[in-house]
Design a protein around this motif. Structure first.
Motif, PDB file in Angstrom:
ATOM      1  N   VAL A 163       9.744   1.332  -4.505  1.00 12.98           N
ATOM      2  CA  VAL A 163       8.788   0.238  -4.403  1.00 12.98           C
ATOM      3  C   VAL A 163       8.687  -0.204  -2.943  1.00 12.98           C
ATOM      4  N   PRO A 164       7.496  -0.228  -2.384  1.00 14.29           N
ATOM      5  CA  PRO A 164       7.367  -0.634  -0.976  1.00 14.29           C
ATOM      6  C   PRO A 164       7.515  -2.142  -0.812  1.00 14.29           C
ATOM      7  N   ASP A 165       7.922  -2.569   0.390  1.00 21.56           N
ATOM      8  CA  ASP A 165       7.846  -3.991   0.698  1.00 21.56           C
ATOM      9  C   ASP A 165       6.380  -4.399   0.702  1.00 21.56           C
ATOM     10  N   LEU A 166       6.113  -5.638   0.324  1.00 24.77           N
ATOM     11  CA  LEU A 166       4.742  -6.066   0.074  1.00 24.77           C
ATOM     12  C   LEU A 166       4.134  -6.780   1.270  1.00 24.77           C
ATOM     13  N   SER A 191      -6.022   1.489   4.286  1.00 25.06           N
ATOM     14  CA  SER A 191      -5.238   1.407   3.052  1.00 25.06           C
ATOM     15  C   SER A 191      -4.058   0.476   3.278  1.00 25.06           C
ATOM     16  N   SER A 192      -3.437   0.062   2.186  1.00 27.92           N
ATOM     17  CA  SER A 192      -2.242  -0.770   2.300  1.00 27.92           C
ATOM     18  C   SER A 192      -1.126  -0.017   3.010  1.00 27.92           C
ATOM     19  N   SER A 193      -1.021   1.288   2.765  1.00 26.10           N
ATOM     20  CA  SER A 193       0.007   2.101   3.434  1.00 26.10           C
ATOM     21  C   SER A 193      -0.216   2.125   4.940  1.00 26.10           C
ATOM     22  N   LEU A 194      -1.465   2.207   5.361  1.00 27.86           N
ATOM     23  CA  LEU A 194      -1.775   2.199   6.788  1.00 27.86           C
ATOM     24  C   LEU A 194      -1.332   0.886   7.425  1.00 27.86           C
ATOM     25  N   VAL A 195      -1.582  -0.220   6.752  1.00 24.84           N
ATOM     26  CA  VAL A 195      -1.172  -1.532   7.278  1.00 24.84           C
ATOM     27  C   VAL A 195       0.348  -1.607   7.338  1.00 24.84           C
ATOM     28  N   ARG A 196       1.018  -1.166   6.273  1.00 28.65           N
ATOM     29  CA  ARG A 196       2.482  -1.207   6.259  1.00 28.65           C
ATOM     30  C   ARG A 196       3.067  -0.400   7.413  1.00 28.65           C
ATOM     31  N   ASN A 197       2.568   0.809   7.601  1.00 33.53           N
ATOM     32  CA  ASN A 197       3.094   1.660   8.665  1.00 33.53           C
ATOM     33  C   ASN A 197       2.870   1.035  10.035  1.00 33.53           C
ATOM     34  N   SER A 198       1.726   0.394  10.229  1.00 36.97           N
ATOM     35  CA  SER A 198       1.447  -0.267  11.503  1.00 36.97           C
ATOM     36  C   SER A 198       2.460  -1.372  11.762  1.00 36.97           C
ATOM     37  N   LEU A 199       2.763  -2.164  10.739  1.00 41.12           N
ATOM     38  CA  LEU A 199       3.719  -3.254  10.891  1.00 41.12           C
ATOM     39  C   LEU A 199       5.134  -2.721  11.127  1.00 41.12           C
ATOM     40  N   LEU A 200       5.503  -1.681  10.412  1.00 43.47           N
ATOM     41  CA  LEU A 200       6.841  -1.116  10.562  1.00 43.47           C
ATOM     42  C   LEU A 200       7.051  -0.493  11.936  1.00 43.47           C
ATOM     43  N   GLU A 201       5.955  -0.139  12.592  1.00 41.85           N
ATOM     44  CA  GLU A 201       6.024   0.388  13.958  1.00 41.85           C
ATOM     45  C   GLU A 201       5.802  -0.707  14.994  1.00 41.85           C
ATOM     46  N   THR A 259      -5.856  -6.984 -11.546  1.00 42.87           N
ATOM     47  CA  THR A 259      -4.717  -6.676 -10.700  1.00 42.87           C
ATOM     48  C   THR A 259      -3.435  -7.048 -11.418  1.00 42.87           C
ATOM     49  N   PHE A 260      -2.311  -6.857 -10.744  1.00 39.64           N
ATOM     50  CA  PHE A 260      -1.015  -7.018 -11.394  1.00 39.64           C
ATOM     51  C   PHE A 260      -0.157  -8.025 -10.636  1.00 39.64           C
ATOM     52  N   SER A 261       0.670  -8.737 -11.382  1.00 39.43           N
ATOM     53  CA  SER A 261       1.503  -9.787 -10.795  1.00 39.43           C
ATOM     54  C   SER A 261       2.697  -9.222 -10.042  1.00 39.43           C
ATOM     55  N   ALA A 262       3.088  -7.999 -10.339  1.00 34.91           N
ATOM     56  CA  ALA A 262       4.166  -7.321  -9.621  1.00 34.91           C
ATOM     57  C   ALA A 262       3.778  -5.865  -9.431  1.00 34.91           C
ATOM     58  N   HIS A 263       4.330  -5.234  -8.422  1.00 36.36           N
ATOM     59  CA  HIS A 263       3.961  -3.848  -8.122  1.00 36.36           C
ATOM     60  C   HIS A 263       4.315  -2.941  -9.298  1.00 36.36           C
ATOM     61  N   PRO A 264       3.379  -2.090  -9.742  1.00 39.73           N
ATOM     62  CA  PRO A 264       3.671  -1.182 -10.859  1.00 39.73           C
ATOM     63  C   PRO A 264       4.884  -0.292 -10.610  1.00 39.73           C
ATOM     64  N   GLY A 265       5.205  -0.051  -9.343  1.00 40.24           N
ATOM     65  CA  GLY A 265       6.366   0.767  -9.028  1.00 40.24           C
ATOM     66  C   GLY A 265       7.666   0.194  -9.540  1.00 40.24           C
ATOM     67  N   ASN A 266       7.724  -1.124  -9.761  1.00 40.38           N
ATOM     68  CA  ASN A 266       8.926  -1.742 -10.326  1.00 40.38           C
ATOM     69  C   ASN A 266       9.251  -1.176 -11.702  1.00 40.38           C
ATOM     70  N   VAL A 267       8.224  -0.699 -12.403  1.00 45.34           N
ATOM     71  CA  VAL A 267       8.408  -0.107 -13.728  1.00 45.34           C
ATOM     72  C   VAL A 267       8.441   1.415 -13.641  1.00 45.34           C
TER      73      VAL A 267
END
Length: 307
Positions: free
Chosen positions: A65-68, A162-172, A51-59
């Motif tokens: 880059v999504p909130d984590l 998925s992580s996106s599913l969890v994020r969307n649930s929290l954002l709602e 795994t990675f120490s920071a989201h690959p989207g930063n590069v």
């Protein structure tokens, strides 16, 4: 779990591994890790995640880059709980982003980490252009001596997690759904800082929380039933995320939590807050007496929900 961050010395033990950012380490991630562990046991090898120490989207795409869901520290703790033997924590660099899948498999997976079996989902892509198919990965692996295996997908109550599913649930604001997908209660951490002390005048003193990590995702604005941890103690609490419209907070955004049955000074104390249930959205009341009445009702609901 062995956490490996220093890659100057070669890894000598061959392993079965999978790759991912593992944000949240949710039920789907743990299902994948269980498969890695099972294959490793059947092959007589150790199990590992890369795994990675920071989201690959930063590069790759810094503007998207999504909130984590988890800090690096939280992610490592959750991976350790999964029972995996090793975690290779890699820094995602521009050089790494330019590697094609074949080079990544040869230089990183095979030569550096001694991966001999690789489990990946049917829709997972890695490498510079992310255009290779699962069949391509198998072909590359066969050439290198890496067995590439398809991971079984995970569904929770008919929903692919998925992580996106969890994020969307929290954002709602659907924290109960998010917690079900995660398999644990979503939490934030921060330090109590000075506020306007308006809560005291309403009979509900609050701790004003400053997040420890600015990349951590905040659920939707509103009022929540939460558990609050300070040191070894746990309290029931009601937390407000938003602009406090009734008291004229303007555009200022705050995270404030009232601890039920607590008396004392929390300034400068670290707190961890676990989300349990969203009580309501933020409402602008006509006067403070109506706000106090609503806060009393909120406190009663928190007592009921967390009993």
């Amino acid at each position: 779990m062995q956490l490996i961050t220093d890659f100057s010395a070669p890894v000598s033990e061959p392993c079965v591994a999978t790759i991912g950012f593992f944000d949240g380490v949710h039920r789907g991630h743990r299902y994948l890790i269980d498969q890695v562990k099972a294959v490793a046991e059947s092959r007589g090898l150790s199990s590992a995640v890369l795994t990675f120490s920071a989201h690959p989207g930063n590069v790759i795409r810094p503007d998207r880059v999504p909130d984590l869901l988890t800090t690096t520290h939280e992610k490592i703790g959750l991976l350790e709980q999964s029972g995996i033997d090793s975690c290779f924590l890699l820094r995602f660099t521009s050089h790494l982003s330019r590697m094609g899948a074949s080079e990544f498999m040869e230089k990183i997976l095979y030569e550096k980490f001694h991966v001999r079996s690789l489990l990946i989902g049917h829709d997972h892509r890695f490498g510079h252009n992310r255009t290779d198919s699962f069949d391509d990965y198998q072909r590359m692996g066969c050439h290198l001596g890496i067995e590439v295996l398809p991971a079984l997908s995970y569904m929770y109550e008919g929903v692919p997690v998925s992580s996106s599913l969890v994020r969307n649930s929290l954002l709602e604001g659907r924290v109960e759904d998010a917690n079900r997908y995660l398999g644990y209660s979503y939490s934030i951490q921060g330090q109590v800082v000075g506020g306007y002390q308006i809560g005291r005048t309403l009979g509900f003193p609050t701790a004003n929380l400053q997040l420890s990590d600015g990349e951590k995702l905040l659920p939707a604005a509103g009022v929540y039933a939460v558990y609050v941890y300070t040191g070894a103690d746990r309290y029931k609490g009601m937390l407000n995320i938003g602009h406090r419209p009734t008291i004229g907070n303007g555009s200022a955004f705050s995270i404030e939590v009232h601890l039920l049955h607590f008396s004392g000074n929390l300034y400068n104390c670290p707190l961890r807050v676990e989300f349990v249930h969203r009580l309501r959205s933020e409402v602008r009341f006509a006067d403070r007496s109506l706000l106090i009445c609503q806060l009393e009702q909120d406190a009663m609901r928190v007592e009921q929900l967390l009993s």
